[in-house]
Scaffold this active site. Sequence first.
Site, short mmCIF file in Angstrom:
data_model
loop_
_atom_site.label_atom_id
_atom_site.label_comp_id
_atom_site.label_asym_id
_atom_site.label_seq_id
_atom_site.Cartn_x
_atom_site.Cartn_y
_atom_site.Cartn_z
CB SER A 282 36.35 43.91 40.07
OG SER A 282 34.97 43.44 40.12
CE LYS A 283 38.50 45.92 47.48
NZ LYS A 283 38.59 47.37 46.91
NE ARG A 284 31.17 43.14 39.52
CZ ARG A 284 31.20 42.28 38.35
NH1 ARG A 284 30.31 41.64 38.65
NH2 ARG A 284 31.90 42.63 37.44
N GLY B 221 35.61 38.33 44.56
CA GLY B 221 35.99 38.11 45.72
C GLY B 221 37.42 38.97 45.99
#
Length: 494
Positions: free
Chosen positions: A257-259, A261
Amino acid sequence: MGQDKVRVRFAPSPTGNLHIGTLRTALFNWLYARHFQGVFVLRLEDTDLKRSQEDYEKNIYDGLNWLGLVPDEGPLVGGEFGPYRQSERIQQGCYMAKAKVLLEQGLAYYCFDTEAELDQERDAAKEKGVPYVYSRRALDLSNAEVQAKLDQGEAYTIRFKTPDSGALSFRDLVRGEISFDLALLSDFVIMKSDGSPSYNFAVVVDDVDMDITHVIRGEDHVSNMPKQLLLYKVLGGQVPEFGHLPMILGPDRAKLSKRHGATAVLAYRDEGIVSDALFNFLSLLGWRPNSEEEILSRAELEAQFALERVSKSNAIFDQQKLKWMNGQYIRRFSPEQLYEALFPFMSDQHQANMQARPDHQRRLIMTAIQDNVAYLSEVDQYLSVFCLSEEAVDVKVQALSFSEQDQQVLLQFYGLVQEMSASADEADFLACLETLVTRLELGKGKIFKPIRLAVTGDGKGPNIAQLLAVLGPSCLKRRLARLSFLDSVPHLAS
Ligand code: GLU
């Protein structure tokens, strides 16, 4: 039907920007097709018209183009099995025609149940604590009743009649034998009330119509296999081979996920990841080459790729490794290739500065910064040392203080520079620096650092001999001459 040529398809739904996991699926399909001189088909699964948007479709093309995965057949390039957008196939009636055949064969039936009625059934199953299976109440209607409802324009779905018992199995090219118990499989909807096909139906109709021989996609689709296998059998097509790819997780083993990167493909392009580096990096997400060597060209990957070496276990997306690999690709560029790759990332000012320089200087600058750049987008920070105005350097240098030892280094360096010819090159500066090391009996760092500081104002930067060669003797003399302390430094007895 029945052709030998490998035909694979990449079938994204344009409901968001192309992300890394989806691109990996595209890449594995591409590699498989190229390995077998097969055909790579792009099919857009845009049946969810509310969520499918043109921008997302364009984002898919841009991402594929950037990685060099240009479809052999698809919405833009066309092909003999088109159209390749499901929305257009709906308009052509492709799915309804097939559903009608199943209705006629008694393999599917109309269902007029309302959402509220179906919810009641679901709730009842929940209360009893049993898995929900549709009651087949719709089958109680006589043909005449069905016809009457159709004539009145009542909303309906079409359901596929699944076997009441038995098991279904297939051999996945990655995961091996997988089997499913059919008793729990509900009669599922193949045509929705808005006239669009359900995902499982559309996929199978299209794979059959497009002569797809191998379905390579994410492991999250394994659960759809019983429905799809049943449909392949009745739609009369040759059942393709399947290879379900492992999921991609972040280093903390959570779903990517965006977490972890950026997940949007084009964010990597904009950050300055080299396309070949991402191609190579993604190929290793769930697949291993037949040697320890991890840096592999596109041609090597195409030659080596095989589903047998796709892993069953999840792949880990490691940004640090991508950064490292990007660096590896950058280090392999010729100065000309590096310049071409970096140019779009340079500020206008740096572009103009670089364009104004003679070729040999540009090449030297590229060589000087080659080892430093990890992402192409960092270029400005490494170029600035070559492009700063005299005033800007002066302001930085005047703010510094130099120890007595540094002053001695600079005095000696100044002396050597004054003896240099205007055309001094990297080798001349290397010789000059070595002379200083020998003459002053100091470590390299103690020599290089004050020189770097005195002529750029920065303590760190590109390769020193290359840097000095780019600045050249006359610029160096001018900058060193501004160091007022040099007049009062006692000369070493030589
Ligand atoms: N459209 C599906 C997705 O984006 C892929 C379907 C398939 O590969 O069968 O997940």
